[in-house]
Scaffold this motif. Structure first.
Motif, mmCIF file in Angstrom:
data_model
loop_
_atom_site.group_PDB
_atom_site.id
_atom_site.type_symbol
_atom_site.label_atom_id
_atom_site.label_comp_id
_atom_site.label_asym_id
_atom_site.label_seq_id
_atom_site.Cartn_x
_atom_site.Cartn_y
_atom_site.Cartn_z
ATOM 1 N N SER A 1 -30.767 26.716 -11.010
ATOM 2 C CA SER A 1 -30.645 25.328 -11.465
ATOM 3 C C SER A 1 -30.630 24.394 -10.253
ATOM 4 O O SER A 1 -30.581 24.848 -9.108
ATOM 5 C CB SER A 1 -29.345 25.154 -12.237
ATOM 6 O OG SER A 1 -28.270 25.146 -11.323
ATOM 7 N N ASP A 2 -30.616 23.080 -10.499
ATOM 8 C CA ASP A 2 -30.591 22.170 -9.355
ATOM 9 C C ASP A 2 -29.171 21.940 -8.824
ATOM 10 O O ASP A 2 -28.936 21.101 -7.984
ATOM 11 C CB ASP A 2 -31.268 20.836 -9.702
ATOM 12 C CG ASP A 2 -30.544 20.125 -10.821
ATOM 13 O OD1 ASP A 2 -29.463 20.611 -11.214
ATOM 14 O OD2 ASP A 2 -31.051 19.091 -11.298
ATOM 15 N N ASP B 1 -29.113 22.177 -5.156
ATOM 16 C CA ASP B 1 -29.874 21.248 -4.321
ATOM 17 C C ASP B 1 -28.900 20.301 -3.657
ATOM 18 O O ASP B 1 -27.761 20.150 -4.081
ATOM 19 C CB ASP B 1 -30.864 20.463 -5.179
ATOM 20 C CG ASP B 1 -31.996 21.351 -5.649
ATOM 21 O OD1 ASP B 1 -32.238 22.392 -4.993
ATOM 22 O OD2 ASP B 1 -32.599 21.030 -6.679
#
Ligand code: GCU
Length: 413
Positions: A152-153, A156
């Protein structure tokens, strides 16, 4: 009015559901003990006394006699043993992606697939590894057994705090302090609340005709911890990281899995458990906050044998201070939060305190006071570290910074 009635019915229905849910929760929680004066009296087993009543007073006897006994008790009665698969496991590794310019070139981020396979089937896990580019020597690392799916992000860089990941991990500080950060997803090989065991890693370990772990075999927590061990197998092949200096860290359910993984796998340099509570650092016998009975609503986090001790915690030939003692002489850090009473902060501290005699026997420094340290006064220049901070059940920036202080003290000397 007529036109609105379906909406009204829906609102009424939802309100009734919420009330029923709240009532159920209240009933579920009504017998939970939070008041120190209402706890049962208990006597903890002595980690330094064998089942036969022999007192252990040398490091050799600890390592050769008592430690294996305790390890076997935890494996067979609490978390479950890891069976030997009937056909050997083979591992293959694929680097899926490498970003050498992560955080404006501060780090390299590598996403790695690890495939485990045998005649019974296959299972895949993925880890993400950040290494600081500033260092030319192999760096120490914190491996995070995490709730965040690394596809998933959440992993990030965050828009609002560019030096953190979207999940709040202060990646910039990790890198500046010279650490690699390794994210391992807890549910790659076993679901969060697995009850069927027909997918994931377990089927690869079943004997012919077996479809469920035996009463003494591994449940969910043990499999989560095993996932971290397989990640460490890979890290041992990564020459940018000093695999002798890897701490494993986990929060809550994963704090439990972390302690058990590091207890078993002595390649880990140490463990950090955040608010691991029941089945983690907290003592079973206190029955404060979550108990063995309550945690059994996740029926397979522990092994089936553990259920024999529901409301009979005094019959356990162990308590969780002995799990921490299994990590000795390697450093262990226990973190609590004041409002996280479900995880029994006092029981988490006492566990660390009562593990300390084993550390001292092995020439290490444990905790010396039975009193919990004041809030926000971390103890980290000892081999058993601890802090309690204000607030509830989460990993905050404050926690990460203390974990890095603990790592600095132990991994950089
Ligand atoms: C539940 C569970 C705890 C666990 C927690 C978590 O509250 O009862 O034992 O630690 O979930 O994993 O966040």
């Amino acid at each position: 009015m007529r036109k609105n009635s379906p909406i009204l019915v829906l609102v009424l229905f939802m309100t009734l559901c919420l009330c029923a849910d709240a009532r159920q929760k209240k009933e579920y929680d009504s017998d939970v003990i939070y008041d120190e004066s209402k706890l049962p009296a208990y006597t903890l087993p002595n980690p330094l006394e064998t089942a036969e009543g022999r007192i252990i007073d040398t490091p050799e006897e600890w390592h050769n006699l008592r430690r294996p006994q305790i390890l076997s008790l935890f494996a067979n009665l609490v978390y479950g043993t890891i069976p030997v698969p009937s056909s050997p496991l083979r591992t293959s590794v694929k680097v899926e992606e490498e970003d050498t310019e992560f955080m404006d070139g501060k780090a390299t981020r590598r996403k790695v697939w690890i495939r485990l396979r045998n005649e019974q089937g296959r299972a895949d896990m993925r880890i993400v590894v950040w290494t600081p580019k500033a260092s030319t020597d192999p760096v120490p690392a914190i491996m995070h057994l995490s709730f965040d799916d690394n596809q998933s992000d959440r992993l990030d860089r965050s828009d609002s705090h560019p030096d953190r990941l979207n999940n709040g991990v202060p990646i910039g500080e990790f890198l500046d302090r010279g650490y690699a950060y390794i994210s391992v997803y807890h549910a790659d090989l076993v679901s969060h609340n697995e009850v069927e065991f027909n997918r994931g890693i377990h089927p690869l370990f079943f004997d012919e005709g077996q479809s469920f772990p035996k009463a003494h075999e591994w449940g969910v927590l043990s499999a989560c911890g095993w996932t971290a061990m397989r990640a460490l197998d890979h890290i041992e092949t990564d020459d940018r990281i000093d695999s002798d200096r890897v701490f494993l860290m986990g929060h809550s359910k994963l704090g439990k899995a972390t302690l058990w993984a590091v207890a078993q796998d002595q390649r880990f340099a140490g463990a950090i458990s955040a608010q691991s509570g029941c089945g983690g650092a907290a003592l079973w016998r206190r029955r404060s906050g979550e108990t063995l009975e309550k945690i059994s609503r996740f029926p397979h986090w522990l092994c089936v044998n553990s259920r024999k001790f529901i409301n009979q915690e005094d019959d356990l030939p162990l308590d969780q201070h002995m799990l921490l003692a299994l990590i000795a002489p390697r450093p262990v850090y226990v973190a609590s939060a004041v409002d996280d009473t479900w995880a029994d902060p006092r029981g988490e501290y006492l566990s660390a305190y009562y593990a300390s005699p084993v550390y001292r026997l092995l020439g290490k420094e444990g905790l010396t006071s039975e009193e919990t340290p004041p809030v926000s006064e971390p103890v980290y220049e000892t081999d058993v570290g601890y802090h309690i901070r204000p607030g509830g059940h989460s990993v905050d920036l404050y926690d990460w910074e203390r974990f890095l202080d603990f790592a600095d003290f132990h991994l950089k000397r």
